[in-house]
Write an enzyme that holds these catalytic residues in place. Structure first.
Site, short mmCIF file in Angstrom:
data_model
loop_
_atom_site.label_atom_id
_atom_site.label_comp_id
_atom_site.label_asym_id
_atom_site.label_seq_id
_atom_site.Cartn_x
_atom_site.Cartn_y
_atom_site.Cartn_z
CG HIS A 152 -42.58 104.43 58.37
ND1 HIS A 152 -43.50 103.97 59.28
CD2 HIS A 152 -41.89 105.43 58.98
CE1 HIS A 152 -43.37 104.66 60.42
NE2 HIS A 152 -42.40 105.56 60.24
N GLY A 171 -82.22 96.41 52.11
CA GLY A 171 -81.61 95.68 51.00
C GLY A 171 -82.24 96.01 49.65
CB THR A 200 -78.60 101.71 40.84
OG1 THR A 200 -79.91 101.39 40.38
CG2 THR A 200 -78.65 102.01 42.32
N GLY A 258 -82.61 98.91 59.18
CA GLY A 258 -81.59 98.12 58.51
C GLY A 258 -80.21 98.61 58.85
N GLY A 259 -79.38 97.72 59.39
CA GLY A 259 -78.03 98.07 59.79
C GLY A 259 -76.97 97.49 58.89
CE LYS A 316 -80.43 111.57 34.21
NZ LYS A 316 -80.06 112.46 35.33
CB ALA A 348 -71.11 99.07 41.37
CD GLU A 356 -71.86 103.25 52.38
OE1 GLU A 356 -70.80 102.66 52.10
OE2 GLU A 356 -72.65 103.67 51.49
CG ASP A 365 -77.18 94.73 42.05
OD1 ASP A 365 -76.02 94.32 42.19
OD2 ASP A 365 -77.57 95.86 42.46
#
Length: 459
Positions: A436, A263, A43, A176-177, A39, A311, A183, A303
């Protein structure tokens, strides 16, 4: 002989890098073919940035309801309706997808649907039809990696499958961290899952400044998100009830699902790159700073090019290559000036050099840093978030790194990027007026402190 169609640019892949190159190329009057087997949007739009951030927003809503009494609002949290969450997520994606399709069509870009491969340095072949370009841009993107011997399937998920779940797992182990791992940990924890992260390196989000990593780890402990760093995966078995994960130091962990978030790898296999002499290393396409491969008029973006897999990097590279082809001689992208945001709760944002990288570049005595705690920031108090802004500068020189931790601090990355990209001195930023009450003021306060005149910081 297969039919051949002629173009100024043929682009293989319609993700962030590919479609940006197509839109900018067409805008500059070039005839463009954009080839995509899946599409338009790739990704990021369909299986990455956008849907994960939609889930994270749903998670933020859950947290707000759960904590509403802190703000004097009486409410009760009932349950997560995953069909409703997915409907919201899919709706966001669908609207953006429709808009992108309209944009590509209105710019007169020829969108070729089908899986293409490089048939010659100037030709992409799709289902027997050949598209010859005076220039070719490789933009084939990335895929979710696994580890040797770790088979995906069943209860062992990649981020793509995790985005499609129609239930909230009661418990999850995340391998995996890094960005994707933390997330999903954040989302599932907010949704009520029992989450454990396994990370081989010494810290979560290990590519970030160590202060951010430690700050995020403190926040995750408070949220009761478990994590084991310096811990290497050994194996996993699964049955009808869940998974059993073992680590090399002898730990055994059980959960309903295992998310593999180790990854993303370059999607370059079997696309004809090597056969046509494209320089490759570990599956990545090698280019010069102008994103040229050294073969014919073949460029690569996104990538598949070594560096940050983001992205917005691919998007900007796509624009750059289109302008390069059109003869505009654009300035090359500076990799360290690309902003990075991890959208867990609390958010992590950074641009430029970490303190360690700055010391490598300028010497241990050639760097100054300051941390401004968000406890002194009015808007952060209203949001009830903890965190900090850390600035890194070359001694007597410009700000070379900005590092952020706290709710919504991703929104501060714009000014942070300008500070680093435009080589601002702390005095330059300190003299700007920050509205502020905003979290933006924290950048101003940190700059004041680094300029030697801290107003709200404790000396």
């Amino acid at each position: 002989m297969a039919e051949t169609q002629e173009y100024d640019i043929v682009i293989l892949g319609a993700g962030s890098g590919g479609y940006a190159a197509a839109l900018r190329g067409a805008q500059l009057g070039l005839k463009v073919a954009l080839v995509e087997g899946d599409k338009l949007g790739g990704t990021c739009l369909h299986r990455g940035c956008i849907p994960t951030k939609a889930l994270l927003h749903s998670a933020e809503v859950v947290d707000t309801i759960r904590e509403s009494k802190n703000f004097g609002v009486q409410s009760t949290f009932d349950s997560i309706d995953m069909s409703g969450v997915n409907s919201f997520k899919d709706g966001v994606v669908a609207r953006l997808y429709k808009g992108l399709q309209g944009l590509v069509s209105s710019r007169k870009v020829d969108l070729i649907t089908g899986w293409g491969r490089l048939a010659a340095p100037d030709t992409v072949e799709v289902d027997g039809t050949r598209y010859r370009g005076k220039n070719v841009i490789l933009a084939s993107g990335s895929y979710s990696k696994s580890l040797p011997g770790l088979d995906l399937g069943g209860r062992v998920l990649t981020s793509e499958q995790a985005l499609q779940l129609d239930f909230v797992p009661k418990s999850a182990i995340i391998l995996g961290g890094g960005v994707i791992g933390v997330e999903f940990a954040s989302v599932w924890n907010s949704f009520g899952a029992d989450v454990t992260i396994i990370e081989g390196l010494p810290h979560l989000v290990p590519n970030e400044d160590e202060a951010l990593s430690k700050g995020l780890e403190r926040a995750f402990r408070k949220r009761k998100i478990a994590f084991h760093t310096k811990t290497m995966f050994a194996g996993v078995t699964q049955n009808d009830d869940g998974v059993v994960v073992t680590t090399q130091d002898g730990k055994t962990l059980e959960a309903e699902v295992l998310l593999v978030a180790v990854g993303r790898g370059p999607a370059t296999a079997n696309l004809g790159y090597e056969e046509n002499g494209i320089p490759m290393e570990r599956g990545f396409v090698l280019t010069n700073e102008r994103l040229h491969t050294g073969v014919g008029n073949v460029y690569a973006v996104g990538d598949i090019v070594p560096g940050l897999q983001l992205a917005h990097r691919g998007f900007q590279q796509g624009i750059f290559v289109a302008e390069e082809i059109a003869g505009l001689n654009p300035a090359p992208l500076v990799e360290t000036a690309i902003p990075r945001v991890t959208y867990c709760e609390p958010q992590v944002g950074s641009v430029g050099l970490t303190e360690a990288q700055a010391k490598d570049a300028y010497g241990a005595d050639g760097v100054e840093t300051v941390e401004y705690n968000l406890a002194g920031n009015g808007k952060s108090q209203i949001l009830q978030t903890a965190g900090f802004v850390k600035l890194v500068r070359q001694k007597e020189g410009p700000i070379v790194g900005v590092h952020l931790l706290g709710a919504r601090v991703g929104e501060l990355i714009g000014e942070s990027q300008l500070m680093v990209s435009w080589e601002a001195y702390p005095e330059d930023v300190a003299s700007l007026v920050h509205a502020h009450p905003t979290q933006d003021e924290a950048l101003g306060e940190a700059a004041l402190a680094l300029a030697g005149k801290p107003l709200h910081a404790h000396n």
